[in-house]
Design an enzyme around this catalytic site. Structure first.
Site, mmCIF file in Angstrom:
data_model
loop_
_atom_site.group_PDB
_atom_site.id
_atom_site.type_symbol
_atom_site.label_atom_id
_atom_site.label_comp_id
_atom_site.label_asym_id
_atom_site.label_seq_id
_atom_site.Cartn_x
_atom_site.Cartn_y
_atom_site.Cartn_z
ATOM 1 N N LYS A 22 89.638 55.601 68.968
ATOM 2 C CA LYS A 22 89.314 55.070 67.633
ATOM 3 C C LYS A 22 90.454 54.189 67.118
ATOM 4 C CE LYS A 22 90.427 57.731 63.943
ATOM 5 N NZ LYS A 22 91.089 57.139 62.781
ATOM 6 N N ASN A 23 91.699 54.633 67.322
ATOM 7 C CA ASN A 23 92.845 53.899 66.772
ATOM 8 C C ASN A 23 93.167 52.619 67.545
ATOM 9 O OD1 ASN A 23 93.109 55.745 64.714
ATOM 10 N ND2 ASN A 23 94.724 56.921 65.704
ATOM 11 N N ARG A 96 91.689 54.675 56.385
ATOM 12 C CA ARG A 96 93.048 54.135 56.289
ATOM 13 C C ARG A 96 93.176 52.743 56.899
ATOM 14 N NH1 ARG A 96 97.212 56.466 53.274
ATOM 15 N NH2 ARG A 96 96.823 58.676 53.133
ATOM 16 N N CYS A 120 92.749 59.865 55.182
ATOM 17 C CA CYS A 120 93.237 61.243 55.166
ATOM 18 C C CYS A 120 94.283 61.477 54.087
ATOM 19 C CB CYS A 120 93.864 61.582 56.519
ATOM 20 S SG CYS A 120 92.666 62.017 57.770
ATOM 21 N N ARG A 125 101.108 56.131 53.432
ATOM 22 C CA ARG A 125 101.314 55.201 54.537
ATOM 23 C C ARG A 125 101.522 53.858 53.861
ATOM 24 N NH1 ARG A 125 97.031 56.917 59.230
ATOM 25 N NH2 ARG A 125 96.637 59.015 58.531
ATOM 26 N N PRO A 126 102.752 53.560 53.467
ATOM 27 C CA PRO A 126 102.985 52.406 52.599
ATOM 28 C C PRO A 126 102.530 51.098 53.233
ATOM 29 C CG PRO A 126 105.059 53.322 53.404
ATOM 30 C CD PRO A 126 103.982 54.263 53.822
ATOM 31 N N ASP A 128 103.542 48.330 51.939
ATOM 32 C CA ASP A 128 104.534 47.322 51.541
ATOM 33 C C ASP A 128 105.130 46.573 52.725
ATOM 34 O OD1 ASP A 128 105.733 49.692 52.297
ATOM 35 O OD2 ASP A 128 107.522 49.378 51.081
ATOM 36 N N LEU A 129 105.148 47.210 53.931
ATOM 37 C CA LEU A 129 105.700 46.520 55.100
ATOM 38 C C LEU A 129 104.774 45.394 55.557
ATOM 39 C CD1 LEU A 129 107.023 49.636 57.069
ATOM 40 C CD2 LEU A 129 108.353 48.035 55.710
ATOM 41 N N ASP A 308 99.892 63.199 65.453
ATOM 42 C CA ASP A 308 98.460 63.509 65.515
ATOM 43 C C ASP A 308 98.142 64.702 66.417
ATOM 44 O OD1 ASP A 308 97.750 61.599 63.716
ATOM 45 O OD2 ASP A 308 96.760 60.261 65.120
ATOM 46 N N ARG A 400 85.160 61.663 61.677
ATOM 47 C CA ARG A 400 85.808 60.351 61.549
ATOM 48 C C ARG A 400 86.455 59.920 62.855
ATOM 49 N NH1 ARG A 400 90.277 60.594 58.288
ATOM 50 N NH2 ARG A 400 90.600 58.535 59.144
#
Length: 426
Positions: A22-23, A96, A120, A125-126, A128-129, A308, A400
């Site tokens: 999935k990822n 996400r 989740c 999980r910022p 900003d990067l 994970d 998911r």
């Protein structure tokens, strides 16, 4: 709301097949935004996040066809016209990975409007990067009413050092840089196999990327990308979950269609726990080596022990002789499964980012609640060895990211059943 009922006590025996990751699939689907041509992806898992991404791309004007029958794990994506480059909140609130469309949308259309991501509840999980990187490449980004709005005529190449290793940040900027003017250099990049998989697809589409899978990636921008066909990597987290399922139940399980070299850290820990493991080219056999022994883990970015897999390993640690120390370094809120495991009889104490698991404790069935994707998997693993019938609520979290999870487990001897509400609506 669906529930699982699991009766523990059966060792898992036989062969279980791993689905596509999935990822890997989610960023690869987002990469199709970068070209007007058709992108064909194979080995796509049938999980809820993929359906969400399909809705997202379709809402922007893309044509997305998820295969069926013999082609059920293939998807055709054509983003010839992106009439509405907006990632709407009502679509992305459960996922996400929504921020992954930010880079490709600006690179292709010069404009993107993306709702801040959901998903989740395991910690921040910022984004900003992503923002800092895109601004360095010449994008103007504003934030209002829960949306990020980004604009740029054409992105310019930049040299970017990530303050912190970020998988989605690396993927997002990698996609943006493929169409930027000049050569971009990214340092302190994520080295996960999912990043390498995305880079392989982008290169097949005509991008010029070097160094994916290392901490420094170079991208020579091109003016246009074309269509491609690509097969998604096997899901290393699903494979790891099944390896632990075989180990915790004292079974003899062959985990097939996986990529053993992506699972080095987990294999090492399982061997430390006394599990017998035989590694083949695309399969791993896991067998009981007698009593399980305690082992400590500390989660790290790849190639370290994956965050994970932390919850699933903790379920195993409850059945190992001795004390295991579990340290979570990636997400600050990732021990939500602990109180549920405790309801089943586990002996676990938490101090900040560290959990101390004292084994071996007999687990009993209980009614438990799934709080996030991997926590759900750990509760199923615990239920497989618990005495009696455990009821797991809110298994939509599990849907998911795991394809036909209960059916695969049933196929190797687990007693697990999905059911809707026990009593219908009044």
């Amino acid at each position: 709301m669906d529930k699982f009922v699991v009766r523990g006590g059966n060792p898992l025996l036989g062969t279980i097949k791993v689905s596509g990751a999935k990822n890997s699939a989610l960023p690869c689907m987002a990469a199709a935004i970068l070209t007007e041509d058709e992108v064909i992806l194979e080995n796509i898992p049938q999980v809820r996040d993929i359906e969400t991404e399909r809705k997202l791309l379709t809402s922007m004007g893309a044509e997305v066809e998820l295969g069926y029958g013999r082609a059920q794990h293939r998807t055709h994506i054509k983003c010839a016209v992106l009439s509405d480059p907006v990632a709407k909140y009502e679509i992305v609130k459960t996922m996400r990975a929504s921020s992954l469309v930010l880079g490709p949308l600006i690179a292709r259309t010069g404009m993107a409007r993306v709702a801040m991501p959901g998903g989740c509840a395991i910690g921040g999980r910022p984004i900003d990067l992503h923002i800092k990187g895109l601004e360095a490449m010449g994008a103007t980004i504003t934030q209002e009413h829960g949306y990020l709005e980004a604009r740029a005529t054409r992105l310019k190449a930049a040299r970017i050092l990530f303050d912190k290793i970020t998988v989605t940040g690396t993927e997002d900027l990698l996609m943006a840089a493929t169409l930027a003017e000049g050569e971009s250099i990214f340092e302190n990049c994520a080295r996960e196999p999912e990043v390498t998989d995305l880079a392989a697809l982008l290169n097949a589409m005509g991008a010029k990327i070097e160094g994916a899978g290392t901490s420094t990636i170079r991208v020579q921008g091109v003016s246009k990308l074309h269509g491609a066909r690509h097969r998604i990597n096997p899901d290393r987290i699903e494979a790891g979950t099944f390896l632990i399922a075989g180990a915790i139940t004292g079974g003899d399980l062959n985990v097939d269609s996986c990529e053993p070299q992506h699972l080095g850290a987990l294999i090492h820990k399982l061997e430390q726990c006394g599990v017998r493991i035989d590694v083949g080219k695309d399969h791993i056999r896991v067998r009981s080596g007698g009593e399980l022994k305690a082992a400590d883990i500390s989660t790290e970015e790849y190639p370290g022990f994956p965050t994970d897999m932390q919850a699933q390993f903790m379920a195993l640690a409850t059945q190992a002789e001795g004390t295991s120390i579990v340290t979570e370094n990636i997400f600050e809120n990732r021990f939500m499964h602990v109180q549920e495991l405790a309801r089943m009889g586990a002996n676990i104490t938490i101090n900040g980012r560290t959990a101390t698991v004292r084994g071996k404790t007999p687990l009993q069935s209980a009614a438990v609640m799934c709080s996030d994707l991997r926590a759900s998997a750990s509760l199923v693993l615990a239920a497989l060895v618990a005495d009696g019938e455990t009821i797991l609520d809110r298994v939509y979290h599990l849907d998911r990211g795991y394809e036909h999870f209960e059916e695969k487990l049933r196929g190797v001897g687990a007693q697990i059943r999905r059911m809707g509400d026990v009593f219908g609506k009044k």
